[in-house]
Design a protein around this motif. Structure first.
Motif, PDB file in Angstrom:
ATOM      1  N   PRO A 298       0.823  -1.206   0.000  1.00 12.89           N
ATOM      2  CA  PRO A 298       0.000   0.000   0.000  1.00 12.89           C
ATOM      3  C   PRO A 298       0.862   1.262   0.000  1.00 12.89           C
ATOM      4  CG  PRO A 298       0.246  -0.770   2.238  1.00 12.89           C
ATOM      5  CD  PRO A 298       1.129  -1.648   1.380  1.00 12.89           C
ATOM      6  N   GLY A 299       0.297   2.347  -0.498  1.00  9.85           N
ATOM      7  CA  GLY A 299       1.034   3.608  -0.447  1.00  9.85           C
ATOM      8  C   GLY A 299       0.266   4.708  -1.140  1.00  9.85           C
ATOM      9  N   SER A 300       0.826   5.914  -1.053  1.00  8.82           N
ATOM     10  CA  SER A 300       0.210   7.055  -1.724  1.00  8.82           C
ATOM     11  C   SER A 300       0.601   7.086  -3.198  1.00  8.82           C
ATOM     12  CB  SER A 300       0.648   8.362  -1.062  1.00  8.82           C
ATOM     13  OG  SER A 300       0.381   8.321   0.318  1.00  8.82           O
ATOM     14  N   PHE A 301       1.832   6.699  -3.488  1.00 12.23           N
ATOM     15  CA  PHE A 301       2.357   6.656  -4.858  1.00 12.23           C
ATOM     16  C   PHE A 301       2.022   7.937  -5.627  1.00 12.23           C
ATOM     17  CE2 PHE A 301       1.436   2.193  -3.620  1.00 12.23           C
ATOM     18  CZ  PHE A 301       2.721   1.728  -3.609  1.00 12.23           C
TER      19      PHE A 301
ATOM     20  N   PHE B 181      -3.670   4.282  -1.866  1.00 10.20           N
ATOM     21  CA  PHE B 181      -4.566   4.699  -0.776  1.00 10.20           C
ATOM     22  C   PHE B 181      -5.210   6.040  -1.098  1.00 10.20           C
ATOM     23  CE2 PHE B 181      -4.849   6.905   3.489  1.00 10.20           C
ATOM     24  CZ  PHE B 181      -6.044   6.306   3.849  1.00 10.20           C
TER      25      PHE B 181
ATOM     26  N   PHE C  33      -7.720   1.707  -2.724  1.00 14.53           N
ATOM     27  CA  PHE C  33      -8.574   1.400  -1.578  1.00 14.53           C
ATOM     28  C   PHE C  33      -8.773   2.625  -0.707  1.00 14.53           C
ATOM     29  CE2 PHE C  33      -5.813   1.061   2.267  1.00 14.53           C
ATOM     30  CZ  PHE C  33      -4.583   1.253   1.675  1.00 14.53           C
TER      31      PHE C  33
ATOM     32  N   GLY D  88     -10.078   3.520   3.547  1.00 19.13           N
ATOM     33  CA  GLY D  88     -10.247   2.865   4.847  1.00 19.13           C
ATOM     34  C   GLY D  88      -8.956   2.266   5.354  1.00 19.13           C
ATOM     35  N   LEU D  89      -9.092   1.301   6.247  1.00 19.98           N
ATOM     36  CA  LEU D  89      -7.903   0.717   6.879  1.00 19.98           C
ATOM     37  C   LEU D  89      -7.194  -0.280   5.960  1.00 19.98           C
ATOM     38  CD1 LEU D  89      -9.223  -0.016  10.494  1.00 19.98           C
ATOM     39  CD2 LEU D  89      -7.620   1.781   9.808  1.00 19.98           C
ATOM     40  N   THR D  90      -5.870  -0.190   5.977  1.00 22.33           N
ATOM     41  CA  THR D  90      -5.081  -1.120   5.170  1.00 22.33           C
ATOM     42  C   THR D  90      -5.337  -2.567   5.587  1.00 22.33           C
ATOM     43  OG1 THR D  90      -3.380   0.528   4.755  1.00 22.33           O
ATOM     44  CG2 THR D  90      -2.717  -1.749   4.555  1.00 22.33           C
TER      45      THR D  90
ATOM     46  N   ARG E  26       6.263  -3.116   2.850  1.00 17.74           N
ATOM     47  CA  ARG E  26       6.704  -1.717   2.896  1.00 17.74           C
ATOM     48  C   ARG E  26       8.198  -1.675   2.601  1.00 17.74           C
ATOM     49  NH1 ARG E  26       3.597   2.557   2.602  1.00 17.74           N
ATOM     50  NH2 ARG E  26       4.756   3.764   4.150  1.00 17.74           N
TER      51      ARG E  26
ATOM     52  N   MET F  95       3.561   2.292  12.326  1.00 12.66           N
ATOM     53  CA  MET F  95       2.486   1.829  11.446  1.00 12.66           C
ATOM     54  C   MET F  95       2.312   0.311  11.550  1.00 12.66           C
ATOM     55  SD  MET F  95       1.983   2.721   7.405  1.00 12.66           S
ATOM     56  CE  MET F  95       3.094   4.075   7.407  1.00 12.66           C
TER      57      MET F  95
ATOM     58  N   LEU G 240       0.800  -0.579  14.921  1.00 17.02           N
ATOM     59  CA  LEU G 240      -0.615  -0.193  14.965  1.00 17.02           C
ATOM     60  C   LEU G 240      -1.454  -1.201  14.170  1.00 17.02           C
ATOM     61  CD1 LEU G 240      -2.601   2.008  15.853  1.00 17.02           C
ATOM     62  CD2 LEU G 240      -2.024   3.277  13.798  1.00 17.02           C
ATOM     63  N   ASN G 241      -0.976  -1.538  12.995  1.00 14.48           N
ATOM     64  CA  ASN G 241      -1.704  -2.504  12.172  1.00 14.48           C
ATOM     65  C   ASN G 241      -1.800  -3.856  12.869  1.00 14.48           C
ATOM     66  OD1 ASN G 241      -2.348  -0.811  10.036  1.00 14.48           O
ATOM     67  ND2 ASN G 241      -0.406  -1.172   9.002  1.00 14.48           N
TER      68      ASN G 241
HETATM   69  O1  PNS Z   1       3.137   6.054   0.704  1.00 15.12           O
HETATM   70  P1  PNS Z   1       2.754   6.388   2.107  1.00 15.12           P
HETATM   71  O2  PNS Z   1       2.053   7.726   2.167  1.00 15.12           O
HETATM   72  O3  PNS Z   1       3.923   6.306   3.059  1.00 15.12           O
HETATM   73  O4  PNS Z   1       1.688   5.262   2.551  1.00 15.12           O
HETATM   74  C1  PNS Z   1       1.053   5.328   3.815  1.00 15.12           C
HETATM   75  C2  PNS Z   1      -0.104   4.322   3.905  1.00 15.12           C
HETATM   76  C3  PNS Z   1      -1.096   4.556   2.791  1.00 15.12           C
HETATM   77  C4  PNS Z   1       0.443   2.920   3.780  1.00 15.12           C
HETATM   78  C5  PNS Z   1      -0.768   4.503   5.316  1.00 15.12           C
HETATM   79  O5  PNS Z   1      -1.098   5.840   5.498  1.00 15.12           O
HETATM   80  C6  PNS Z   1      -2.013   3.638   5.479  1.00 15.12           C
HETATM   81  O6  PNS Z   1      -1.918   2.431   5.631  1.00 15.12           O
HETATM   82  N1  PNS Z   1      -3.201   4.289   5.413  1.00 15.12           N
HETATM   83  C7  PNS Z   1      -4.480   3.597   5.446  1.00 15.12           C
HETATM   84  C8  PNS Z   1      -5.235   3.905   6.747  1.00 15.12           C
HETATM   85  C9  PNS Z   1      -4.727   3.003   7.845  1.00 15.12           C
HETATM   86  O7  PNS Z   1      -4.822   1.779   7.752  1.00 15.12           O
HETATM   87  N2  PNS Z   1      -4.161   3.614   8.905  1.00 15.12           N
HETATM   88  C10 PNS Z   1      -3.604   2.865   9.999  1.00 15.12           C
HETATM   89  C11 PNS Z   1      -2.146   2.500   9.776  1.00 15.12           C
HETATM   90  S1  PNS Z   1      -1.133   3.939   9.737  1.00 15.12           S
END
Ligand code: PNS
Length: 162
Positions: free
Chosen positions: A8-11, A37, A70, A72-74, A88, A102, A105-106
């Motif tokens: 996952p990522g912003s890309f 995301f 996507f 919401g939550l990863t 990652r 991160m 938390l996940n």
């Molecule tokens: O490319 P990035 O911005 O470093 O990616 C961050 C990303 C998208 C992986 C993170 O922000 C994410 O998982 N967002 C989804 C919401 C979520 O699950 N948040 C809780 C974990 S931080």
């Protein structure tokens, strides 16, 4: 059982550093879903559609990659795809704290979803979407750092004509 993972990522936008992680993940796992995301709180430079398009173009020829998006939550997304882990990339030590937070938390939200890190190739250790945008904005050369289509679109966005 096939091993399916989610990267996952912003890309915003994809860089050659991301692409390197995608290729390496694809050589280790059966299926890699690269998931953009959608963060309603952030104003990205490129739209979801543009970011997806760049990823599709950059990964053409890799047959075990899927590009998706996507909200919401990863961890929820990972579960919905029946994937086993989040991928990652880890660059310098400075990435560690945020990534550790991160991943922890996940893990707390869903103990079944693992996070697996790929160490970024040292030649991309300094690279991020943010620095790419900054360099591109001021007309710097980013040709070696992003896929060709991304370079072209960045130049257009910043009205740079060479
Ligand atoms: O490319 P990035 O911005 O470093 O990616 C961050 C990303 C998208 C992986 C993170 O922000 C994410 O998982 N967002 C989804 C919401 C979520 O699950 N948040 C809780 C974990 S931080």
């Amino acid at each position: 059982m096939t091993s399916k993972v989610v990267y996952p990522g912003s890309f915003d936008p994809i860089t050659n550093g991301h692409l390197d992680i995608i290729k390496r993940a694809c050589s280790v796992f059966d299926e890699v879903i690269v998931a953009v995301f959608h963060n309603p709180q952030k104003k990205p430079l490129f739209s979801m559609e543009e970011r997806e398009k760049f990823l599709i173009e950059a990964t053409r020829g890799i047959d075990n990659v899927i590009i998706d998006k996507f909200e919401g939550l990863t961890v929820d997304y990972v579960k919905s795809k029946k994937a086993i882990a989040i991928i990652r990339g880890l660059r310098a030590v400075s990435d560690f704290e945020g990534e550790f937070q991160m991943a922890s938390l996940n893990k707390q939200i869903d103990g079944e979803v693992e996070t697996i890190f790929f160490m970024t190739d040292t030649k991309y250790a300094f690279l991020s979407s943010s620095v790419i945008k900054e360099v591109a904005q001021f007309g710097g050369n980013i040709g070696e750092l992003v896929p060709e289509q991304v370079e072209e679109e960045l130049m257009k966005k910043y009205h740079i004509y060479k």
